[in-house]
Design a protein around this motif. Sequence first.
Motif, mmCIF file in Angstrom:
data_model
loop_
_atom_site.group_PDB
_atom_site.id
_atom_site.type_symbol
_atom_site.label_atom_id
_atom_site.label_comp_id
_atom_site.label_asym_id
_atom_site.label_seq_id
_atom_site.Cartn_x
_atom_site.Cartn_y
_atom_site.Cartn_z
ATOM 1 N N ASN A 173 11.094 20.405 -31.521
ATOM 2 C CA ASN A 173 11.054 20.337 -30.052
ATOM 3 C C ASN A 173 11.559 18.962 -29.647
ATOM 4 O O ASN A 173 11.662 18.053 -30.475
ATOM 5 C CB ASN A 173 9.632 20.584 -29.519
ATOM 6 C CG ASN A 173 9.600 20.881 -28.005
ATOM 7 O OD1 ASN A 173 10.646 20.949 -27.348
ATOM 8 N ND2 ASN A 173 8.409 21.055 -27.475
ATOM 9 N N ASP A 187 17.354 20.365 -22.520
ATOM 10 C CA ASP A 187 16.849 21.735 -22.613
ATOM 11 C C ASP A 187 16.990 22.221 -24.050
ATOM 12 O O ASP A 187 17.879 21.783 -24.779
ATOM 13 C CB ASP A 187 17.606 22.648 -21.652
ATOM 14 C CG ASP A 187 19.015 22.877 -22.107
ATOM 15 O OD1 ASP A 187 19.253 23.814 -22.869
ATOM 16 O OD2 ASP A 187 19.899 22.063 -21.739
ATOM 17 N N ASN A 188 16.112 23.113 -24.399
ATOM 18 C CA ASN A 188 16.068 23.552 -25.794
ATOM 19 C C ASN A 188 17.114 24.608 -26.141
ATOM 20 O O ASN A 188 17.317 24.902 -27.316
ATOM 21 C CB ASN A 188 14.662 24.064 -26.130
ATOM 22 C CG ASN A 188 13.750 22.920 -26.552
ATOM 23 O OD1 ASN A 188 14.213 21.811 -26.781
ATOM 24 N ND2 ASN A 188 12.462 23.208 -26.659
ATOM 25 N N ASP A 219 9.106 15.130 -25.915
ATOM 26 C CA ASP A 219 8.970 14.997 -24.455
ATOM 27 C C ASP A 219 8.015 13.891 -24.021
ATOM 28 O O ASP A 219 8.087 13.422 -22.893
ATOM 29 C CB ASP A 219 8.474 16.316 -23.856
ATOM 30 C CG ASP A 219 9.463 17.438 -24.038
ATOM 31 O OD1 ASP A 219 10.638 17.250 -23.712
ATOM 32 O OD2 ASP A 219 9.063 18.517 -24.514
ATOM 33 N N SER A 233 10.064 25.605 -27.381
ATOM 34 C CA SER A 233 9.658 24.969 -26.129
ATOM 35 C C SER A 233 8.171 25.204 -25.963
ATOM 36 O O SER A 233 7.507 25.665 -26.879
ATOM 37 C CB SER A 233 10.416 25.600 -24.966
ATOM 38 O OG SER A 233 11.789 25.437 -25.131
ATOM 39 N N GLY A 234 7.669 24.909 -24.801
ATOM 40 C CA GLY A 234 6.291 25.272 -24.488
ATOM 41 C C GLY A 234 5.342 24.108 -24.381
ATOM 42 O O GLY A 234 4.215 24.275 -23.915
ATOM 43 N N ALA A 235 5.767 22.905 -24.791
ATOM 44 C CA ALA A 235 4.826 21.786 -24.788
ATOM 45 C C ALA A 235 4.374 21.442 -23.369
ATOM 46 O O ALA A 235 3.172 21.366 -23.093
ATOM 47 C CB ALA A 235 5.454 20.567 -25.452
ATOM 48 N N ILE A 236 5.335 21.276 -22.478
ATOM 49 C CA ILE A 236 4.965 20.865 -21.117
ATOM 50 C C ILE A 236 4.214 22.001 -20.412
ATOM 51 O O ILE A 236 3.133 21.797 -19.847
ATOM 52 C CB ILE A 236 6.216 20.451 -20.311
ATOM 53 C CG1 ILE A 236 6.897 19.245 -20.975
ATOM 54 C CG2 ILE A 236 5.835 20.114 -18.867
ATOM 55 C CD1 ILE A 236 8.216 18.811 -20.345
ATOM 56 N N GLY A 237 4.758 23.215 -20.519
ATOM 57 C CA GLY A 237 4.133 24.364 -19.851
ATOM 58 C C GLY A 237 2.716 24.601 -20.342
ATOM 59 O O GLY A 237 1.787 24.801 -19.548
ATOM 60 N N GLY A 285 9.959 27.198 -17.857
ATOM 61 C CA GLY A 285 10.889 26.548 -18.788
ATOM 62 C C GLY A 285 11.909 25.707 -18.047
ATOM 63 O O GLY A 285 11.890 25.593 -16.823
ATOM 64 N N THR A 286 12.799 25.113 -18.834
ATOM 65 C CA THR A 286 13.818 24.260 -18.250
ATOM 66 C C THR A 286 15.127 25.024 -18.075
ATOM 67 O O THR A 286 15.875 24.793 -17.145
ATOM 68 C CB THR A 286 14.060 23.053 -19.189
ATOM 69 O OG1 THR A 286 12.817 22.436 -19.436
ATOM 70 C CG2 THR A 286 15.012 22.067 -18.584
ATOM 71 N N GLY A 287 15.386 25.926 -19.005
ATOM 72 C CA GLY A 287 16.704 26.559 -19.070
ATOM 73 C C GLY A 287 16.874 27.704 -18.083
ATOM 74 O O GLY A 287 15.948 28.135 -17.417
HETATM 75 N N1 GLU Z 1 10.858 20.554 -24.455
HETATM 76 C C1 GLU Z 1 10.303 21.298 -23.344
HETATM 77 C C2 GLU Z 1 8.877 21.723 -23.645
HETATM 78 O O1 GLU Z 1 8.479 21.821 -24.783
HETATM 79 C C3 GLU Z 1 11.057 22.550 -23.023
HETATM 80 C C4 GLU Z 1 12.502 22.403 -22.770
HETATM 81 C C5 GLU Z 1 13.113 23.746 -22.400
HETATM 82 O O2 GLU Z 1 12.388 24.651 -21.937
HETATM 83 O O3 GLU Z 1 14.308 23.919 -22.562
HETATM 84 O O4 GLU Z 1 8.135 21.988 -22.717
#
Ligand code: GLU
Length: 264
Positions: A129, A143-144, A132, A46-50, A205-207
């Motif tokens: 990933n 969610d991942n 997104d 994860s981490g792309a959006i954040g 995160g999402t989860g």
């Molecule tokens: N795909 C999302 C991202 O990279 C995260 C999804 C998740 O946190 O479960 O930001």
Amino acid sequence: MRIVVKIGTSTLAHPGGRMNIRHVEELVKVLSDLKNAGHELIVVSSGAIGMGAGKLGIARPKDMPTKQAAASVGQCELMYTYDRLFSEYNHIVGQILVTREDFDSAARLMNLENTLYRLLQLGTIPIINENDSVSTEEISVGDNDTMGAIVAKYMAADLLVVLSDIDGLYTADPRSHPDASLIHTVEEITPEIEALAGGAGSGLGTGGMATKLMAARIATGAGVEMVIANGEHPSILYDILEGKEAGTRFLPKTKPGTKKEADQ
Ligand code: GLU
């Protein structure tokens, strides 16, 4: 062993979204060492959006276009960092971005599996990933944690490790119940266990625990052992592999299916 490691945003980034360099560096070092020891690794990161939000200097986005834009920026940062750090240990990474459609269609799933097996045969570490920047709620896995479990299932992994900012599953929410204790082993996901999974996770995160239990259901149902552990100290991965008490271990329900060998 074939190990899928899911890395949550809370492990990779500080609460504001900027990269947690110490965590990421330690994590890459341990993963490289496990690879050197002969394990096959697939990373679901994860981490792309954040991180995109952190880099752009905006709050965690709520609307779809800003999420997609942040993911586009953050995914570059993420892969640039993984590529650079894994290269220091002589490991090659490959990026795969997927949406739910890649698992729903038999033809696309076969393509995805073929690519992953080939990447493993070539000795690389695939990093997956959700795509997104183009996926919307209707077509996303969401969610991942779930993504990690699905990948572990289809790739007949021996183990799925979900690294998060929590030590594992507790007898109650430890944020509101300081006397809650960590459950080390879950043999079966009963309604009582599900009731423990209440609220959402941390801000970025999402989860939360609910998506992790959903992942545990998918993984263990497919014969894959799953461990939820705290990504704060990535060396916990050594303890997990040595079978020591670390995080919460969910025992597989059925025997794993026939494993397609990556070295054939
Ligand atoms: N795909 C999302 C991202 O990279 C995260 C999804 C998740 O946190 O479960 O930001």
